[in-house]
Design a protein around this motif. Structure first.
Motif, PDB file in Angstrom:
ATOM      1  N   LEU A 161       6.844  21.814   3.677  1.00 31.08           N
ATOM      2  CA  LEU A 161       6.689  21.505   2.255  1.00 31.08           C
ATOM      3  C   LEU A 161       5.808  20.273   2.042  1.00 31.08           C
ATOM      4  CD1 LEU A 161      10.369  21.986   1.023  1.00 31.08           C
ATOM      5  CD2 LEU A 161       8.412  23.485   0.561  1.00 31.08           C
ATOM      6  N   PRO A 162       5.167  20.170   0.888  1.00 33.74           N
ATOM      7  CA  PRO A 162       4.386  18.975   0.556  1.00 33.74           C
ATOM      8  C   PRO A 162       5.303  17.750   0.486  1.00 33.74           C
ATOM      9  CG  PRO A 162       3.821  20.795  -0.915  1.00 33.74           C
ATOM     10  CD  PRO A 162       5.032  21.224  -0.144  1.00 33.74           C
ATOM     11  N   PRO A 163       4.763  16.560   0.755  1.00 30.66           N
ATOM     12  CA  PRO A 163       5.580  15.341   0.737  1.00 30.66           C
ATOM     13  C   PRO A 163       6.297  15.107  -0.592  1.00 30.66           C
ATOM     14  CG  PRO A 163       3.463  14.905   1.775  1.00 30.66           C
ATOM     15  CD  PRO A 163       3.383  16.287   1.216  1.00 30.66           C
ATOM     16  N   ALA A 164       5.702  15.526  -1.698  1.00 29.35           N
ATOM     17  CA  ALA A 164       6.328  15.283  -2.998  1.00 29.35           C
ATOM     18  C   ALA A 164       7.703  15.937  -3.085  1.00 29.35           C
ATOM     19  CB  ALA A 164       5.431  15.804  -4.121  1.00 29.35           C
ATOM     20  N   GLY A 199       1.465   4.536  -1.374  1.00 31.33           N
ATOM     21  CA  GLY A 199       0.947   5.889  -1.239  1.00 31.33           C
ATOM     22  C   GLY A 199       2.008   6.966  -1.331  1.00 31.33           C
ATOM     23  N   ARG A 200       3.279   6.601  -1.184  1.00 32.53           N
ATOM     24  CA  ARG A 200       4.345   7.604  -1.306  1.00 32.53           C
ATOM     25  C   ARG A 200       4.534   7.941  -2.789  1.00 32.53           C
ATOM     26  NH1 ARG A 200       6.995   7.878   3.855  1.00 32.53           N
ATOM     27  NH2 ARG A 200       8.214   9.644   3.032  1.00 32.53           N
ATOM     28  N   PRO A 201       4.779   9.196  -3.107  1.00 37.90           N
ATOM     29  CA  PRO A 201       4.777   9.621  -4.513  1.00 37.90           C
ATOM     30  C   PRO A 201       5.862   8.994  -5.383  1.00 37.90           C
ATOM     31  CG  PRO A 201       5.533  11.399  -3.067  1.00 37.90           C
ATOM     32  CD  PRO A 201       4.973  10.327  -2.190  1.00 37.90           C
ATOM     33  N   TYR A 202       6.987   8.608  -4.786  1.00 36.04           N
ATOM     34  CA  TYR A 202       8.086   8.048  -5.582  1.00 36.04           C
ATOM     35  C   TYR A 202       8.360   6.590  -5.214  1.00 36.04           C
ATOM     36  CZ  TYR A 202       8.610  12.986  -6.506  1.00 36.04           C
ATOM     37  OH  TYR A 202       8.362  14.284  -6.865  1.00 36.04           O
ATOM     38  N   ARG A 203       7.307   5.902  -4.821  1.00 33.26           N
ATOM     39  CA  ARG A 203       7.432   4.504  -4.415  1.00 33.26           C
ATOM     40  C   ARG A 203       8.113   3.631  -5.484  1.00 33.26           C
ATOM     41  NH1 ARG A 203       4.170  -0.272  -4.719  1.00 33.26           N
ATOM     42  NH2 ARG A 203       4.600  -1.646  -2.941  1.00 33.26           N
ATOM     43  N   PRO A 204       7.692   3.680  -6.764  1.00 28.14           N
ATOM     44  CA  PRO A 204       8.346   2.815  -7.754  1.00 28.14           C
ATOM     45  C   PRO A 204       9.841   3.069  -7.877  1.00 28.14           C
ATOM     46  CG  PRO A 204       6.283   3.691  -8.617  1.00 28.14           C
ATOM     47  CD  PRO A 204       6.570   4.421  -7.353  1.00 28.14           C
ATOM     48  N   LEU A 205      10.260   4.336  -7.833  1.00 28.10           N
ATOM     49  CA  LEU A 205      11.681   4.653  -7.943  1.00 28.10           C
ATOM     50  C   LEU A 205      12.452   4.175  -6.714  1.00 28.10           C
ATOM     51  CD1 LEU A 205      11.470   8.236  -9.464  1.00 28.10           C
ATOM     52  CD2 LEU A 205      12.014   6.100 -10.644  1.00 28.10           C
ATOM     53  N   ALA A 206      11.813   4.258  -5.550  1.00 25.49           N
ATOM     54  CA  ALA A 206      12.456   3.754  -4.338  1.00 25.49           C
ATOM     55  C   ALA A 206      12.604   2.235  -4.398  1.00 25.49           C
ATOM     56  CB  ALA A 206      11.648   4.157  -3.105  1.00 25.49           C
ATOM     57  N   LEU A 207      11.580   1.570  -4.919  1.00 26.06           N
ATOM     58  CA  LEU A 207      11.666   0.115  -5.089  1.00 26.06           C
ATOM     59  C   LEU A 207      12.777  -0.249  -6.067  1.00 26.06           C
ATOM     60  CD1 LEU A 207       7.877  -0.873  -5.314  1.00 26.06           C
ATOM     61  CD2 LEU A 207       9.457  -1.415  -3.460  1.00 26.06           C
ATOM     62  N   GLU A 208      12.941   0.546  -7.102  1.00 31.45           N
ATOM     63  CA  GLU A 208      14.009   0.286  -8.066  1.00 31.45           C
ATOM     64  C   GLU A 208      15.378   0.399  -7.397  1.00 31.45           C
ATOM     65  OE1 GLU A 208      15.193   1.565 -12.610  1.00 31.45           O
ATOM     66  OE2 GLU A 208      14.478   3.125 -11.244  1.00 31.45           O
ATOM     67  N   GLN A 209      15.543   1.416  -6.558  1.00 33.23           N
ATOM     68  CA  GLN A 209      16.809   1.564  -5.853  1.00 33.23           C
ATOM     69  C   GLN A 209      17.068   0.385  -4.912  1.00 33.23           C
ATOM     70  OE1 GLN A 209      19.233   3.926  -6.293  1.00 33.23           O
ATOM     71  NE2 GLN A 209      17.963   4.478  -8.054  1.00 33.23           N
ATOM     72  N   LEU A 210      16.008  -0.064  -4.217  1.00 34.84           N
ATOM     73  CA  LEU A 210      16.162  -1.229  -3.339  1.00 34.84           C
ATOM     74  C   LEU A 210      16.548  -2.465  -4.146  1.00 34.84           C
ATOM     75  CD1 LEU A 210      13.106  -0.750  -0.942  1.00 34.84           C
ATOM     76  CD2 LEU A 210      15.522  -0.672  -0.296  1.00 34.84           C
ATOM     77  N   ALA A 211      15.955  -2.613  -5.319  1.00 34.49           N
ATOM     78  CA  ALA A 211      16.265  -3.760  -6.164  1.00 34.49           C
ATOM     79  C   ALA A 211      17.708  -3.696  -6.654  1.00 34.49           C
ATOM     80  CB  ALA A 211      15.303  -3.803  -7.346  1.00 34.49           C
ATOM     81  N   LEU A 212      18.155  -2.523  -7.046  1.00 35.54           N
ATOM     82  CA  LEU A 212      19.536  -2.371  -7.518  1.00 35.54           C
ATOM     83  C   LEU A 212      20.534  -2.636  -6.398  1.00 35.54           C
ATOM     84  CD1 LEU A 212      19.118   0.795  -9.770  1.00 35.54           C
ATOM     85  CD2 LEU A 212      19.468  -1.564 -10.523  1.00 35.54           C
ATOM     86  N   LEU A 213      20.191  -2.215  -5.188  1.00 34.75           N
ATOM     87  CA  LEU A 213      21.057  -2.498  -4.045  1.00 34.75           C
ATOM     88  C   LEU A 213      21.115  -4.001  -3.772  1.00 34.75           C
ATOM     89  CD1 LEU A 213      20.039   0.407  -1.636  1.00 34.75           C
ATOM     90  CD2 LEU A 213      22.235   0.115  -2.812  1.00 34.75           C
ATOM     91  N   ALA A 214      19.978  -4.677  -3.954  1.00 35.73           N
ATOM     92  CA  ALA A 214      19.958  -6.126  -3.764  1.00 35.73           C
ATOM     93  C   ALA A 214      20.831  -6.817  -4.809  1.00 35.73           C
ATOM     94  CB  ALA A 214      18.521  -6.644  -3.846  1.00 35.73           C
ATOM     95  N   VAL A 215      20.782  -6.310  -6.039  1.00 31.74           N
ATOM     96  CA  VAL A 215      21.645  -6.861  -7.092  1.00 31.74           C
ATOM     97  C   VAL A 215      23.107  -6.679  -6.713  1.00 31.74           C
ATOM     98  CG1 VAL A 215      22.379  -6.608  -9.496  1.00 31.74           C
ATOM     99  CG2 VAL A 215      19.951  -6.515  -8.915  1.00 31.74           C
ATOM    100  N   LYS A 216      23.436  -5.485  -6.254  1.00 37.07           N
ATOM    101  CA  LYS A 216      24.816  -5.176  -5.870  1.00 37.07           C
ATOM    102  C   LYS A 216      25.291  -6.072  -4.734  1.00 37.07           C
ATOM    103  CE  LYS A 216      27.754  -1.286  -4.553  1.00 37.07           C
ATOM    104  NZ  LYS A 216      27.783   0.181  -4.236  1.00 37.07           N
TER     105      LYS A 216
END
Length: 218
Positions: free
Chosen positions: A122-125, A158-175
């Motif tokens: 499958l495509p990376p997306a 370059g990954r298609p969902y990079r911003p959303l992954a960064l958001e999850q990392l940020a939320l985990l850091a908050v937690k």
């Protein structure tokens, strides 16, 4: 023109016809084969296009029929029963995972997401979307190491969902109480030109809520 010249011309023309006929007998099959291949290729292309269109329509009809059911459990079962391959199978699995989640069957949802993320064809997306959804759905049931590994990979440039992954990392850091790391992650999101306005707004609001400067993010 003398009779001798006329006779010579007639003989010459006859010889030309004989040579042409001989050449056609020897090489004519090549021309015929070329025509057959050309016509056959065009017909095969049209046939394949018609098959592809019919398959896409049948898949779309099956998905709409499944989603018309009343309960998430019924929708999930109908989507899971759809026979498809490649990208169509991935779409069916992603939709089925969403319905399983609505029905409260996290195990079934994760199984569908794993099927998509593990399909190398499958495509990376598609695969990245399934991985990201797996992280958010699994929550604390996923090991911290595995979660961090997946999100770190998905947040690479370059990954298609990079911003959303960064958001999850940020939320985990908050937690985890890592305010500075969270602000840095949210700042990356806010400064990314490719993010949606809604995500940028969320990131800026989180920066302010965590005591950071919105100017640095802007």
């Amino acid at each position: 023109m003398s009779e001798v010249d006329s006779f010579i011309d007639e003989v010459t023309e006859e010889v030309r016809r004989d040579k042409l006929f001989a050449a056609f007998r020897k090489y004519g099959w090549i021309a015929i084969l070329a025509v057959v291949l050309l016509v056959g290729g065009a017909a095969w292309k049209e046939y394949r296009a018609a098959q592809h269109k019919a398959g896409a329509q049948a898949f779309g009809d099956a998905v709409l029929a499944a989603q018309s059911k009343d309960k998430p459990e019924a929708v999930y079962k109908a989507l899971a029963a759809i026979k498809a391959q490649g990208a169509q199978a991935a779409v069916a699995d992603l939709l089925a995972a969403a319905e399983a989640e609505k029905a409260g069957d996290t195990k079934a949802a994760l199984a569908r997401l794993d099927a998509v993320s593990g399909d190398k064809s499958l495509p990376p997306a598609f695969r990245d979307l399934a991985l990201l959804k797996s992280v958010t759905l699994a929550g604390d049931t996923m090991s911290a190491d595995r979660r961090d590994q997946v999100l770190a990979a998905l947040s690479q440039p370059g990954r298609p969902y990079r911003p959303l992954a960064l958001e999850q990392l940020a939320l985990l850091a908050v937690k985890a109480g890592k305010t500075k790391d969270a602000i840095e992650q949210f700042t990356k999101i806010a400064q990314d030109a490719g993010v949606t306005p809604g995500l940028r707004q969320r990131a800026t609001q989180m920066i302010v809520a965590l005591g950071g400067s919105p100017k640095a993010a802007g």
